[in-house]
Scaffold this active site. Structure first.
Site, mmCIF file in Angstrom:
data_model
loop_
_atom_site.group_PDB
_atom_site.id
_atom_site.type_symbol
_atom_site.label_atom_id
_atom_site.label_comp_id
_atom_site.label_asym_id
_atom_site.label_seq_id
_atom_site.Cartn_x
_atom_site.Cartn_y
_atom_site.Cartn_z
ATOM 1 N N SER A 144 0.647 -1.330 0.014
ATOM 2 C CA SER A 144 -0.055 -0.010 0.070
ATOM 3 C C SER A 144 0.676 0.994 -0.203
ATOM 4 C CB SER A 144 -0.951 0.045 1.067
ATOM 5 O OG SER A 144 -1.435 1.349 1.418
ATOM 6 N N TYR A 157 -3.972 -0.804 9.988
ATOM 7 C CA TYR A 157 -3.691 -0.884 8.476
ATOM 8 C C TYR A 157 -2.422 -0.458 8.007
ATOM 9 C CZ TYR A 157 -4.682 -1.228 3.380
ATOM 10 O OH TYR A 157 -4.518 -1.109 2.008
HETATM 11 P P1 NAP Z 1 -11.715 -5.168 -1.609
HETATM 12 O O1 NAP Z 1 -12.454 -4.981 -2.905
HETATM 13 O O2 NAP Z 1 -12.461 -4.823 -0.324
HETATM 14 O O3 NAP Z 1 -10.874 -6.399 -1.701
HETATM 15 C C1 NAP Z 1 -10.615 -6.882 -0.578
HETATM 16 C C2 NAP Z 1 -10.184 -8.651 -0.867
HETATM 17 O O4 NAP Z 1 -9.685 -9.357 0.578
HETATM 18 C C3 NAP Z 1 -11.840 -9.256 -0.835
HETATM 19 O O5 NAP Z 1 -11.706 -10.270 -1.983
HETATM 20 C C4 NAP Z 1 -12.067 -9.866 0.456
HETATM 21 O O6 NAP Z 1 -13.131 -10.791 0.142
HETATM 22 C C5 NAP Z 1 -10.656 -10.272 0.777
HETATM 23 N N1 NAP Z 1 -10.766 -10.485 2.367
HETATM 24 C C6 NAP Z 1 -10.799 -9.507 3.433
HETATM 25 N N2 NAP Z 1 -10.754 -10.322 4.501
HETATM 26 C C7 NAP Z 1 -10.783 -11.762 4.147
HETATM 27 C C8 NAP Z 1 -10.731 -12.687 5.077
HETATM 28 N N3 NAP Z 1 -10.809 -12.751 6.183
HETATM 29 N N4 NAP Z 1 -10.715 -14.034 4.394
HETATM 30 C C9 NAP Z 1 -10.627 -14.102 2.958
HETATM 31 N N5 NAP Z 1 -10.636 -12.930 2.244
HETATM 32 C C10 NAP Z 1 -10.848 -11.707 2.848
HETATM 33 O O7 NAP Z 1 -10.659 -4.073 -1.701
HETATM 34 P P2 NAP Z 1 -9.139 -4.150 -2.762
HETATM 35 O O8 NAP Z 1 -8.882 -2.708 -2.510
HETATM 36 O O9 NAP Z 1 -9.373 -4.790 -3.850
HETATM 37 O O10 NAP Z 1 -8.256 -4.728 -1.685
HETATM 38 C C11 NAP Z 1 -7.074 -5.712 -2.151
HETATM 39 C C12 NAP Z 1 -6.010 -5.435 -1.309
HETATM 40 O O11 NAP Z 1 -5.318 -4.356 -2.150
HETATM 41 C C13 NAP Z 1 -5.923 -5.348 -0.034
HETATM 42 O O12 NAP Z 1 -4.867 -6.209 0.615
HETATM 43 C C14 NAP Z 1 -5.776 -3.984 0.276
HETATM 44 O O13 NAP Z 1 -5.089 -3.702 1.595
HETATM 45 C C15 NAP Z 1 -4.828 -3.542 -0.971
HETATM 46 N N6 NAP Z 1 -4.718 -2.018 -1.373
HETATM 47 C C16 NAP Z 1 -5.849 -1.666 -1.640
HETATM 48 C C17 NAP Z 1 -6.066 -0.262 -2.110
HETATM 49 C C18 NAP Z 1 -6.906 0.609 -2.759
HETATM 50 O O14 NAP Z 1 -7.013 1.938 -2.962
HETATM 51 N N7 NAP Z 1 -8.213 0.036 -3.121
HETATM 52 C C19 NAP Z 1 -4.657 0.364 -2.141
HETATM 53 C C20 NAP Z 1 -3.674 -0.236 -1.352
HETATM 54 C C21 NAP Z 1 -3.641 -1.536 -1.247
HETATM 55 P P3 NAP Z 1 -14.664 -10.074 0.611
HETATM 56 O O15 NAP Z 1 -15.075 -9.792 -0.905
HETATM 57 O O16 NAP Z 1 -15.305 -11.637 0.726
HETATM 58 O O17 NAP Z 1 -14.871 -9.374 1.603
#
Ligand code: NAP
Length: 252
Positions: A144, A157
């Site tokens: 991140s 986080y």
């Molecule tokens: P997202 O759409 O909320 O995706 C998060 C994913 O993680 C979903 O598939 C969620 O499953 C899964 N997850 C969370 N807790 C879990 C658990 N206990 N067991 C199994 N799966 C779990 O958000 P995203 O932005 O795509 O996030 C993906 C990664 O990118 C994360 O690590 C996040 O921190 C990172 N990230 C995101 C951003 C951003 O700007 N969006 C920036 C930097 C880093 P469910 O659908 O079942 O909840």
């Protein structure tokens, strides 16, 4: 001669493949030729079908990653169903927003356990398999901007993602001699469920957008190419790197 980004014959396990960045990474890897174990805690029929539509095999593996308990099973199921494990993408992650003085132990544990603890033990299980298979491998963590910066109202986080950047380097040092590369992608501000609260706060949304040189929030698809690169032969000598894909955010 095969293309340096070609992943034909490789098998990748992607956590949180059902939505957002994980979904985009799974589809990018499949488009580059890899078969995909879609590791999700809920419904994953859609992503498995999307992988199949790209002519690759997709396997749904159900696992709640809030604890590391399923780590060894995820690796065993991937090998059992897809024959091997070459690439692990630790993408699943969660966030709890709030003032540090209000943060509960549950807010801390829920985030650090999923984002850091499980990522480590799943990497360990994957590395043991890769070492036993003797073919090397690729581990890609999703870090991140808060692997570099402090953030606002996201203490657990930031701790988890800063820890993940350190872990990426530590594991890269240990496993490089075994042919396993360990790197991370640090997405900038991407429009997913993770950032829904930020985007619904007009002032925060504007403040973030104003700082992004590219002039737009990222889309999940912006992350796929970096994952293909780090998973491919083209990145064989890239180790312990945290690759920002952020529209220039960190350059400001
Ligand atoms: P997202 O759409 O909320 O995706 C998060 C994913 O993680 C979903 O598939 C969620 O499953 C899964 N997850 C969370 N807790 C879990 C658990 N206990 N067991 C199994 N799966 C779990 O958000 P995203 O932005 O795509 O996030 C993906 C990664 O990118 C994360 O690590 C996040 O921190 C990172 N990230 C995101 C951003 C951003 O700007 N969006 C920036 C930097 C880093 P469910 O659908 O079942 O909840």
């Amino acid at each position: 001669m095969s293309h340096p980004f070609d992943l034909t014959g490789k098998v990748a396990a992607v956590t949180g493949a059902n939505t957002g960045i994980g979904q985009a990474i799974a589809l990018a890897l499949a488009s580059a030729g890899a078969d995909i174990a879609c590791v999700c805690r809920g419904e994953s029929a859609e992503i498995v079908a999307q992988v199949a539509a790209r002519g690759r095999r997709g396997a749904a593996i159900v696992a709640d990653l809030s604890s590391s308990a399923p780590a060894e099973r995820i690796v065993a199921e991937t090998v059992e169903r897809l024959g091997q494990l070459d690439i692990l993408v630790n993408n699943a992650g969660t966030i709890r927003r709030g003032a540090a003085v209000e943060l509960t132990e549950d807010d801390w544990d829920a985030v650090v356990d999923t984002n850091l603890r499980t990522a480590f033990f799943l990497s360990q299980a994957a590395a043991r398999q890769m070492i036993a298979a003797g073919c090397g491998g690729r581990i890609i963590n999703v870090a991140s901007m808060l692997s570099f910066q402090g953030g606002i109202r996201v203490a657990s986080y930031t701790a988890s993602k800063s820890g993940l950047a350190g872990l990426t380097k530590a594991l890269a040092n240990e496993w490089a001699p075994l042919g396993i590369t360990v790197n991370a992608i640090a997405p900038g501000y991407i429009a997913t469920n993770n950032t829904a609260a930020l985007r619904s706060d007009v002032e925060r949304e504007r403040g973030i957008l104003d700082r992004i040189p590219a002039g737009r929030w990222g889309e999940p698809g912006d992350i796929g190419g970096a994952a293909v690169f780090l998973a491919s032969d083209a990145a064989a000598y890239v180790q312990g790197h945290v690759l920002a894909v952020d529209g220039g955010w960190l350059a400001r």
